[in-house]
Motif scaffolding. Sequence first.
Motif, mmCIF file in Angstrom:
data_model
loop_
_atom_site.group_PDB
_atom_site.id
_atom_site.type_symbol
_atom_site.label_atom_id
_atom_site.label_comp_id
_atom_site.label_asym_id
_atom_site.label_seq_id
_atom_site.Cartn_x
_atom_site.Cartn_y
_atom_site.Cartn_z
ATOM 1 N N CYS A 4 0.841 -1.197 0.000
ATOM 2 C CA CYS A 4 0.000 0.000 0.000
ATOM 3 C C CYS A 4 0.868 1.235 0.000
ATOM 4 C CB CYS A 4 -0.939 0.019 1.189
ATOM 5 S SG CYS A 4 -0.138 0.037 2.777
ATOM 6 N N ILE A 5 0.567 2.151 -0.893
ATOM 7 C CA ILE A 5 1.274 3.415 -0.922
ATOM 8 C C ILE A 5 0.389 4.434 -0.237
ATOM 9 C CG2 ILE A 5 2.149 5.252 -2.389
ATOM 10 C CD1 ILE A 5 2.963 3.221 -4.381
ATOM 11 N N LYS A 6 0.790 4.859 0.970
ATOM 12 C CA LYS A 6 0.004 5.821 1.721
ATOM 13 C C LYS A 6 0.905 6.989 2.062
ATOM 14 C CE LYS A 6 -3.314 4.827 4.101
ATOM 15 N NZ LYS A 6 -4.270 4.572 5.150
ATOM 16 N N ASN A 7 0.791 8.073 1.358
ATOM 17 C CA ASN A 7 1.639 9.222 1.616
ATOM 18 C C ASN A 7 0.804 10.307 2.256
ATOM 19 O OD1 ASN A 7 3.543 11.199 1.628
ATOM 20 N ND2 ASN A 7 4.335 10.700 -0.408
ATOM 21 N N TYR A 233 -7.419 -7.235 1.202
ATOM 22 C CA TYR A 233 -6.729 -5.948 1.190
ATOM 23 C C TYR A 233 -7.686 -4.863 0.735
ATOM 24 C CZ TYR A 233 -3.159 -2.469 0.153
ATOM 25 O OH TYR A 233 -2.405 -1.329 0.117
ATOM 26 N N ASP A 234 -7.695 -3.741 1.438
ATOM 27 C CA ASP A 234 -8.577 -2.626 1.086
ATOM 28 C C ASP A 234 -8.017 -1.910 -0.132
ATOM 29 O OD1 ASP A 234 -10.524 -0.727 1.124
ATOM 30 O OD2 ASP A 234 -9.872 0.260 2.962
ATOM 31 N N ALA A 245 -9.127 9.006 5.406
ATOM 32 C CA ALA A 245 -10.400 8.301 5.518
ATOM 33 C C ALA A 245 -10.241 6.814 5.251
ATOM 34 C CB ALA A 245 -11.420 8.901 4.546
ATOM 35 N N GLY A 246 -9.188 6.417 4.545
ATOM 36 C CA GLY A 246 -8.986 5.013 4.230
ATOM 37 C C GLY A 246 -8.456 4.191 5.378
ATOM 38 N N PHE A 247 -7.974 4.849 6.435
ATOM 39 C CA PHE A 247 -7.466 4.091 7.579
ATOM 40 C C PHE A 247 -8.628 3.451 8.331
ATOM 41 C CE2 PHE A 247 -6.495 3.926 12.140
ATOM 42 C CZ PHE A 247 -5.454 3.016 12.108
ATOM 43 N N SER A 248 -8.452 2.187 8.710
ATOM 44 C CA SER A 248 -9.490 1.459 9.447
ATOM 45 C C SER A 248 -8.967 1.120 10.840
ATOM 46 C CB SER A 248 -9.868 0.165 8.714
ATOM 47 O OG SER A 248 -10.485 0.441 7.480
ATOM 48 N N ASN A 256 -15.594 -4.776 8.919
ATOM 49 C CA ASN A 256 -15.682 -4.663 7.460
ATOM 50 C C ASN A 256 -14.901 -5.745 6.727
ATOM 51 O OD1 ASN A 256 -17.228 -2.379 7.856
ATOM 52 N ND2 ASN A 256 -15.559 -0.952 7.457
ATOM 53 N N ASN A 257 -14.043 -6.466 7.458
ATOM 54 C CA ASN A 257 -13.246 -7.552 6.875
ATOM 55 C C ASN A 257 -12.380 -7.062 5.720
ATOM 56 O OD1 ASN A 257 -12.419 -10.320 6.722
ATOM 57 N ND2 ASN A 257 -13.723 -10.585 4.929
ATOM 58 N N GLN A 258 -11.731 -5.934 5.913
ATOM 59 C CA GLN A 258 -10.767 -5.436 4.942
ATOM 60 C C GLN A 258 -9.912 -4.362 5.594
ATOM 61 O OE1 GLN A 258 -12.866 -3.812 1.593
ATOM 62 N NE2 GLN A 258 -13.622 -2.037 2.712
ATOM 63 N N GLY A 259 -8.695 -4.207 5.097
ATOM 64 C CA GLY A 259 -7.810 -3.202 5.652
ATOM 65 C C GLY A 259 -6.520 -3.106 4.880
ATOM 66 N N ASP A 260 -5.848 -1.975 4.978
ATOM 67 C CA ASP A 260 -4.579 -1.777 4.293
ATOM 68 C C ASP A 260 -3.420 -2.048 5.245
ATOM 69 O OD1 ASP A 260 -4.516 0.479 5.897
ATOM 70 O OD2 ASP A 260 -5.203 1.821 4.308
#
Length: 352
Positions: A4-7, A233-234, A245-248, A256-260
């Motif tokens: 995951c690219i999270k900048n 994978y989210d 907002a994408g952070f769980s 939700n059974n998904q995450g980065d």
Amino acid sequence: MVSCIKNYLAKNARPGKHNGGLTGRYLARYIKSVISVLFPLTIVVMTPIHFAHSEQISFNKTPLENDVQLSYKWRDHANEKHQFSFTLPLEQVKNRHHKRFVPEQVTRYQQIAMLKERNKIDAKDARIEIKRIGESLQLSVRSRSEEQVKKYQKQLLQAKDDAFEQYLEDHYYTQFSNYLGQEGIKPDHLRYIKENQTLLKPFAEAMYAEASESPDMRAFLNLLLGWLQSIPYDDLESRVSSNGAGFSPPFTLLSNNQGDCDSKSVLMASVIRALFPDIELVMLYLPNHALLGIAMSPKKDEASMLINGEEYLLMEPTGPALFSLNEVAPSSQRFLDTRMYSYEVIPFHVNK
């Protein structure tokens, strides 16, 4: 493997000119730390054929009266099937969502704080104007003496800075520097770990009992890794921007059974700390990824990573590639070898 690219880093800002009393130095700090839009998110997908991939066979979420029952089936590194069920308090699931970073809200926080501070100043001593233009604030201070102008500027700008910090605290964000020293913001991972470890203790105990009949830390970590790697994978491509907002948080990820990568790392750290509150943990931030380190003595055939004089074994909870304890993706290893990473030591916190 999916990386995951999270900048979350704010874009570079050039110092501006004097603008109605708000100096270029303060304007640059404001632009860099408050108003800058976070970089868009992208996904890099790499699927080496020699890596085993996780498989989540099934996931079921069953609402109960006051709880939610979650049931999982998955296959591990040895293609062995596992199944596991547990319940979560429904109230916690509903209340554990992460709020996105909204620059307009930050500006509003700051404007209100500065107006309140202005009301404390006698109008006979200074004429103060605070104007909002888009996502920026203009400050003008006029007084008989330059000394008073500087005094009230400092007072109002401190109120603005304090309001920014308050916004971050209220919305579970924190300031962050990457390995290049670039500054920005990100979700407050350490706070989520602190606040969730006690709530996740029943789940952690059940997972530990599932891992081995006798106490076995490595068996527990490998079972936990395989389970997390099997959670879908989210897909970050579906998000509008990297506004956090994408952070769980852990309960949202489970429901939700998904995450980065950082969401799964925070969940894993929370579960480990629930059982082992005194063990050293670090969260490592690579340019396009996040993973965990745990202070454990390596075996003869294992290479540990030295951080602050402590030996750490690494863990890749993201998936879908299956990596056991102290195995990392080649892409992660390259960044680690070239010291292209930063890290946070996860403090010892136990909620009582």
